[in-house]
Design a protein around this motif. Sequence first.
Motif, PDB file in Angstrom:
ATOM      1  N   GLU A 242       0.884  -1.183   0.000  1.00 46.83           N
ATOM      2  CA  GLU A 242       0.000   0.000   0.000  1.00 46.83           C
ATOM      3  C   GLU A 242       0.909   1.216   0.000  1.00 46.83           C
ATOM      4  O   GLU A 242       1.736   1.367   0.886  1.00 46.83           O
ATOM      5  N   VAL A 243       0.578   2.195  -0.818  1.00 47.54           N
ATOM      6  CA  VAL A 243       1.405   3.387  -0.940  1.00 47.54           C
ATOM      7  C   VAL A 243       0.507   4.600  -0.609  1.00 47.54           C
ATOM      8  O   VAL A 243      -0.598   4.717  -1.129  1.00 47.54           O
ATOM      9  N   SER A 244       0.921   5.560   0.236  1.00 51.28           N
ATOM     10  CA  SER A 244       0.176   6.757   0.605  1.00 51.28           C
ATOM     11  C   SER A 244       1.077   7.958   0.483  1.00 51.28           C
ATOM     12  O   SER A 244       2.304   7.848   0.566  1.00 51.28           O
ATOM     13  N   ASP A 245       0.418   9.192   0.386  1.00 50.88           N
ATOM     14  CA  ASP A 245       1.208  10.407   0.325  1.00 50.88           C
ATOM     15  C   ASP A 245       0.872  11.280   1.515  1.00 50.88           C
ATOM     16  O   ASP A 245       0.058  10.912   2.394  1.00 50.88           O
ATOM     17  N   ASN A 246       1.383  12.502   1.454  1.00 48.97           N
ATOM     18  CA  ASN A 246       1.167  13.384   2.586  1.00 48.97           C
ATOM     19  C   ASN A 246      -0.240  13.931   2.643  1.00 48.97           C
ATOM     20  O   ASN A 246      -0.638  14.588   3.629  1.00 48.97           O
ATOM     21  N   PHE A 247      -0.892  13.732   1.642  1.00 45.15           N
ATOM     22  CA  PHE A 247      -2.228  14.275   1.615  1.00 45.15           C
ATOM     23  C   PHE A 247      -3.258  13.255   2.009  1.00 45.15           C
ATOM     24  O   PHE A 247      -4.461  13.466   1.813  1.00 45.15           O
TER      25      PHE A 247
ATOM     26  N   ASN B 177      -3.515  10.432   0.652  1.00 48.66           N
ATOM     27  CA  ASN B 177      -3.936   9.559  -0.440  1.00 48.66           C
ATOM     28  C   ASN B 177      -3.143   8.258  -0.357  1.00 48.66           C
ATOM     29  O   ASN B 177      -1.939   8.290  -0.063  1.00 48.66           O
ATOM     30  N   SER B 178      -3.768   7.158  -0.701  1.00 48.38           N
ATOM     31  CA  SER B 178      -3.107   5.848  -0.659  1.00 48.38           C
ATOM     32  C   SER B 178      -3.618   4.960  -1.770  1.00 48.38           C
ATOM     33  O   SER B 178      -4.715   5.189  -2.284  1.00 48.38           O
ATOM     34  N   ASP B 179      -2.762   4.022  -2.055  1.00 47.82           N
ATOM     35  CA  ASP B 179      -3.150   3.036  -3.101  1.00 47.82           C
ATOM     36  C   ASP B 179      -2.451   1.720  -2.773  1.00 47.82           C
ATOM     37  O   ASP B 179      -1.398   1.705  -2.134  1.00 47.82           O
TER      38      ASP B 179
END
Length: 472
Positions: free
Chosen positions: A3-8, A10-12
């Motif tokens: 799973e990948v997420s950002d600072n906002f 958001n994840s995938d």
Amino acid sequence: SVEVSDNFGNSDTAEVTITVNEIPTANAGEDQSICLGETITLTASGGASYLWSNGATTQSITVNPTSTTTYSVEVLENGCSSTDQVTITVNSVPELQISGETIVVYGNSTTLTVSGADSYVWSNGATSNSITVQPEQTTTYEVIGSINGCSSSQSVMVTVESHVEAFAGEDQRICQGYEVTLTASGGSGYLWNTGATTQSITVTPTSNSTYSVTVFDGPYQDEASVNVFVDPNPNVTIVNGSEATILEGNFITLSATGANSYQWNNGATQPNIAVSPSATTIYRVTGFINDCSDEKEITVNVLERVLANAGNDVTICPQETATLTATGGDDYLWSTGETTQTIEVAPEETTLYTVTVFNELDFDEATVMVVVDQQCQTVILPDDNEDLTFAFQVYPNPAFETLYIQLNGVVNISNLKMFDLAGKLLFSEVLEETNQPYNFEKQIDVTNFQTGLYFVRLEDELRVITKKILIQ
């Protein structure tokens, strides 16, 4: 997955699949042993592709190593690989050596010995390292030797030589009409060019001949020949015949012909010999042509010389008869014409009698006086009225072709006669009376006369003259 997420906020989520392939199991095969010089095929398994240590990329490779070698193979499948190796042990091939005599005489044996391996098999079935063979003909023997599963073969040729060496014997020399035995050697069987199959043959050639023989022993043979030289037999002839007669003390030449060399029984070796035997002798001669001989003989009769003797003078009375006997030879011829050894005479007056005594080759004369006593009167011998110029000749002596009779001087009526040894009258001729000197000559052809003694007699009123002539 991840799973990948950002600072906002958001994840995938993402996923990845990892496929794990099996490592292939490489298999290069079992280790093997081969013999030097052999090839072997190696086959790998366990993958989809292969890479051998010799660079080959086939599943199977064929190799011919000269020494023990390890071959490796990398097996690949699905990007995975594994390796395996196989060792090929190279065993040396036995180097066979065969020893033994390879040349034998027929009927002999030889031992062949092989070395260089652990076990052997010969072409004759023997399995020992040595075999003894006795070939009847040249034969090749092969042997297979094995060691460590490797084998090699070697062969040897055993040459069979014939021991047949034919010999027909030494050349022979015989006399014509004689036989000779020829003996061959060198084998166990024989065949002559005469067709005979015996070791010895007896032949009687009539001329120089060559005899050949084939000598056999098993399958082998050899040939030889022998010469037989035939010499002619001499035919010895003694030219003088089988008998000859000579006077004691004389020589005779004996002549032999018909040969090349001669041997007389008196030691002489010439064809002609002069002999003077003191008594009747037999002479033998052997004539030779090489070793052939012939013999003849001759008897040489020796006659004593004639010594005539008419006996002592005899005195008788008229009308009486006197017996006269001569000696000294074989035959006799009196002036009376009688041919007996003893004669009887009855002269009317004193008479001189002549006798010729002879044998086959000689003669002699003797005289005897028969005195007629006329009543005891003194005996007066009549004068010899022969003319000193008178000549009576018969020549030559001995005579060969022509006999000459010559008469010179004064003669009365005369008779000229010729007798042979037996007293046979051969001719008679009357010479007429003349008071003049008389010359008479007569020729007689004696070529057809037999050899011997002859008598020529001249008779007239005053005398009887006898000449002895030898005709040859």
